[in-house]
Design a protein around this motif. Structure first.
Motif, PDB file in Angstrom:
ATOM      1  N   UNK A  17      40.155  43.358  42.189  1.00 26.53           N
ATOM      2  CA  UNK A  17      39.431  44.015  41.064  1.00 26.53           C
ATOM      3  C   UNK A  17      38.439  45.696  41.594  1.00 26.53           C
ATOM      4  N   UNK A  18      37.546  44.791  42.709  1.00 20.42           N
ATOM      5  CA  UNK A  18      37.392  46.408  43.582  1.00 20.42           C
ATOM      6  C   UNK A  18      38.154  47.523  44.204  1.00 20.42           C
ATOM      7  N   UNK A  19      39.156  46.356  44.877  1.00 22.86           N
ATOM      8  CA  UNK A  19      40.051  47.516  45.697  1.00 22.86           C
ATOM      9  C   UNK A  19      40.851  47.945  44.464  1.00 22.86           C
ATOM     10  N   UNK A  20      41.499  47.220  43.146  1.00 24.39           N
ATOM     11  CA  UNK A  20      42.015  48.156  42.468  1.00 24.39           C
ATOM     12  C   UNK A  20      40.914  49.116  42.044  1.00 24.39           C
ATOM     13  N   UNK A  42      47.991  39.017  35.143  1.00 29.05           N
ATOM     14  CA  UNK A  42      47.788  40.326  34.069  1.00 29.05           C
ATOM     15  C   UNK A  42      46.974  41.388  34.128  1.00 29.05           C
ATOM     16  N   UNK A  43      46.912  42.678  34.876  1.00 32.31           N
ATOM     17  CA  UNK A  43      45.155  42.849  34.442  1.00 32.31           C
ATOM     18  C   UNK A  43      45.061  44.617  33.306  1.00 32.31           C
ATOM     19  N   UNK A  44      44.002  45.000  33.290  1.00 30.89           N
ATOM     20  CA  UNK A  44      43.721  46.065  33.322  1.00 30.89           C
ATOM     21  C   UNK A  44      42.624  46.611  33.548  1.00 30.89           C
ATOM     22  N   UNK A  45      42.815  48.249  33.302  1.00 35.17           N
ATOM     23  CA  UNK A  45      41.690  49.491  34.138  1.00 35.17           C
ATOM     24  C   UNK A  45      41.013  49.662  33.105  1.00 35.17           C
ATOM     25  N   UNK A  46      39.877  50.264  33.057  1.00 36.91           N
ATOM     26  CA  UNK A  46      39.351  50.276  31.477  1.00 36.91           C
ATOM     27  C   UNK A  46      38.333  51.544  33.212  1.00 36.91           C
ATOM     28  N   UNK A  51      35.995  39.934  34.285  1.00 36.56           N
ATOM     29  CA  UNK A  51      34.941  41.563  34.013  1.00 36.56           C
ATOM     30  C   UNK A  51      34.576  41.353  35.203  1.00 36.56           C
ATOM     31  N   UNK A  52      34.795  42.768  36.083  1.00 33.39           N
ATOM     32  CA  UNK A  52      34.386  43.331  37.178  1.00 33.39           C
ATOM     33  C   UNK A  52      34.085  44.418  37.191  1.00 33.39           C
ATOM     34  N   UNK A  53      32.737  45.288  37.425  1.00 35.43           N
ATOM     35  CA  UNK A  53      32.795  46.509  37.011  1.00 35.43           C
ATOM     36  C   UNK A  53      32.266  47.499  38.134  1.00 35.43           C
ATOM     37  N   UNK A  54      33.167  48.689  37.937  1.00 33.95           N
ATOM     38  CA  UNK A  54      32.518  49.481  39.545  1.00 33.95           C
ATOM     39  C   UNK A  54      31.437  50.943  38.310  1.00 33.95           C
ATOM     40  N   UNK A  55      30.924  51.633  39.026  1.00 31.37           N
ATOM     41  CA  UNK A  55      30.021  52.555  38.941  1.00 31.37           C
ATOM     42  C   UNK A  55      29.628  53.787  39.573  1.00 31.37           C
ATOM     43  N   UNK A  69      39.337  44.039  34.025  1.00 26.64           N
ATOM     44  CA  UNK A  69      40.274  42.790  33.258  1.00 26.64           C
ATOM     45  C   UNK A  69      41.176  42.162  33.597  1.00 26.64           C
ATOM     46  N   UNK A  70      40.906  41.078  34.258  1.00 29.50           N
ATOM     47  CA  UNK A  70      41.871  40.296  34.704  1.00 29.50           C
ATOM     48  C   UNK A  70      42.765  38.912  33.916  1.00 29.50           C
ATOM     49  N   UNK A  71      43.889  38.792  33.526  1.00 31.15           N
ATOM     50  CA  UNK A  71      44.089  37.187  32.867  1.00 31.15           C
ATOM     51  C   UNK A  71      44.653  36.756  33.758  1.00 31.15           C
TER      52      UNK A  71
END
Length: 532
Positions: A45-48, A171-175, A212-216, A224-226
């Protein structure tokens, strides 16, 4: 039968313990697998998120450079500049030039098409205007992301923002700022990040794993990955199976060891019972010496067991078996019979000479040993005063029964000694309540004499307690002259230990106690010269 029931319970307990350890291992491995998976997804997720963030920052910097460029708007030079910038960045599909609310010209892979979506999704204080991927930004079946700054915009294909290699079928989504930027499978309904707690969650009802992992760093980005549960099992099941097999082997080995040990204990218990009943136990005598006169004034009787095969079993092994099997009365009576058979002549001849018999809490729980002792002494003609009874501290815990029987035994003429004082449950209140005559100091305190050990001063207090209660003191486990000398200076006159003699057979003890010392060796001063 009770003994066998205890062994069966021990086997059952050990087996249950083995399975508990196996399940604990399985749970631990499962938790570790979840942690590893969580770390893997977090790195992914961090890489994405980092890829998307870098692309957006690059696009913003490109817009700034285009705004600062000199070419005449929509001129061939301007179009060429925009075309080169678009081709140089795979994720950019087009670049356009705006004047107020109109997009005047553009370049890139979708040049020639007007790309003027309706109301923007976000307008930032910095001047950036963004249109998030939606049906309004869809061209050729692809929902694009549009970002405008100043007079230029960039049209970004979100599918090209990320490298799908690490997805491995997930399956992944990026917000970005709460709005969906990209989904690896557009038709897949992924839960909104706000509905999930950070980290990894196992959704057993739907047989899936959500994370769910977050960056800021620059923009608030959520990933969000499933993935189906089968993926997790496929990835970690081999390791879990191997661990399970190892655990089963461990349980089998553990059960085998417990069974073997239990059978040995059962065998020893049955053999020991036969040895006691058939008077096959031997008695050895540990001389008790008057350290001032050097006379032997008695001995402590010690049970010794030599099996039929010739193996000598340590008391540390067979005494617990005796207690567990409820054979304490039988053992005490067998030892008493041997004492009277071997020493009755001397006990009758020398009234001041005493042999100590050890009693346990089981012996004081009933009148069996007490009645047997009385009958045997009457039959042999040995006075009760010749048999001193040593009682362990644990025997004093059941205070009411023990106190009454100790009182009866003293009334018959037996002296009562408390054995190993200071190592168990005894206290000053016990000594004051029970009618005792002798206090025996345990070897651990004798070993600490004149040392820097923590318990080196305890023996002084024990001696003072005995003196205050007018009890005779016998020191056990004396192994050196300096210990004996120190004890004599403290007015402790009686002692036993290897400094004087090891435990002796009946014949050896008679020679030791009643024969004049021979030779000129260093233990002569502690040897008996006969009781007069």
């Amino acid at each position: 039968m009770i003994r066998r029931d205890k062994i069966r319970l021990q086997i059952l307990g050990a087996t249950l313990l083995g399975f508990a350890l196996l399940f604990s291992l399985a749970w631990y491995l499962w938790q570790k697998s979840v942690q590893v998976e969580e770390h893997r997804l977090q790195a992914f997720s961090h890489q994405l998120g980092q890829q998307v963030e870098n692309a957006i920052i690059d696009a913003r910097d490109l817009l700034i450079s285009l705004n600062n460029a000199a070419p005449l708007p929509c001129s061939p030079d301007h179009l060429q500049l925009m075309q080169e910038a678009a081709v140089a960045r795979p994720f950019i599909r087009a670049i356009g030039y705006w004047q107020a609310a109109d997009r005047l010209c553009g370049a890139g892979f979708i040049q020639g098409l007007e790309f003027t979506p309706p109301q923007a999704s976000r307008i930032y204080d910095s001047g950036v205007i963004a249109w998030w991927p939606s049906e309004e930004t869809e061209i050729g079946g692809v929902q694009l992301f549009l970002m405008r700054f100043g007079e230029h915009d960039v049209v970004i294909d979100p599918r090209l923002l990320i490298n799908t290699g690490p997805l491995e079928g997930q399956k992944a989504g990026l917000w970005v700022e709460g709005l969906l930027m990209i989904s690896t499978e557009p038709k897949t309904m992924l839960p909104n990040p706000e509905s999930l707690s950070p980290g990894l969650m196992v959704d057993s009802a739907n047989q899936r794993i959500l994370s769910r992992f977050s960056l800021g760093t620059v923009f608030p980005i959520d990933v969000v990955a499933q993935q189906p549960m089968t993926e997790l099992w496929h990835r970690y099941l081999p390791a879990l199976l191997i661990a399970g097999l190892v655990g089963l082997v461990f349980i089998a080995l553990w059960t085998f060891i417990v069974l073997r040990y239990s059978r040995q204990r059962l065998s020893l218990s049955a053999e020991l019972h036969d040895a006691i009943v058939n008077d096959q136990l031997k008695v050895k005598y540990q001389p008790i010496i008057n350290m001032v006169s050097g006379r032997c004034c008695g001995a402590e009787s010690l049970a010794r067991w030599i099996r039929v095969c010739g193996e000598e079993v340590s008391p540390d092994v067979f005494i617990p078996i005796v207690e567990e099997a409820g054979l304490c009365d039988e053992l005490a009576m067998a030892i008493l019979k041997s004492i009277l058979q071997e020493m009755s002549v001397y006990l009758c001849k020398y009234p001041d000479f005493k042999i100590n018999l050890n009693l346990t809490a089981q012996n004081l729980a009933t009148d069996t040993v007490s009645d047997f002792l009385e009958k045997q002494l009457q039959a042999s003609g040995v006075p009760a005063s010749a048999i001193c009874l040593e009682i362990t501290e644990r025997a004093l815990v059941d205070a009411d029964d023990a106190c009454e029987r100790i009182k009866q035994l003293r009334q018959r003429g037996h002296r009562i000694a408390i054995d190993d004082f200071g190592t168990g449950y005894s206290s000053l209140s016990y000594l004051e309540r029970f009618e005792l005559d002798i206090l025996k100091v345990d070897k651990i305190f004798v070993d600490a004499i004149e040392t820097d050990g923590v318990i080196s001063n305890v023996i002084c207090h024990i001696i003072d307690i005995a003196k205050s209660l007018k009890l005779d003191v016998v020191a056990e486990g004396i192994e050196s002259d300096h210990q004996a000398d120190w004890l004599v200076r403290q007015q402790v006159l009686l002692g036993q230990g290897y400094a004087f003699s090891k435990p002796l057979s009946a014949k050896q003890f008679v020679d030791f106690a009643f024969s004049p010392p021979k030779g000129n060796n260093k233990v002569i001063k502690f040897r008996a010269s006969g009781i007069k």
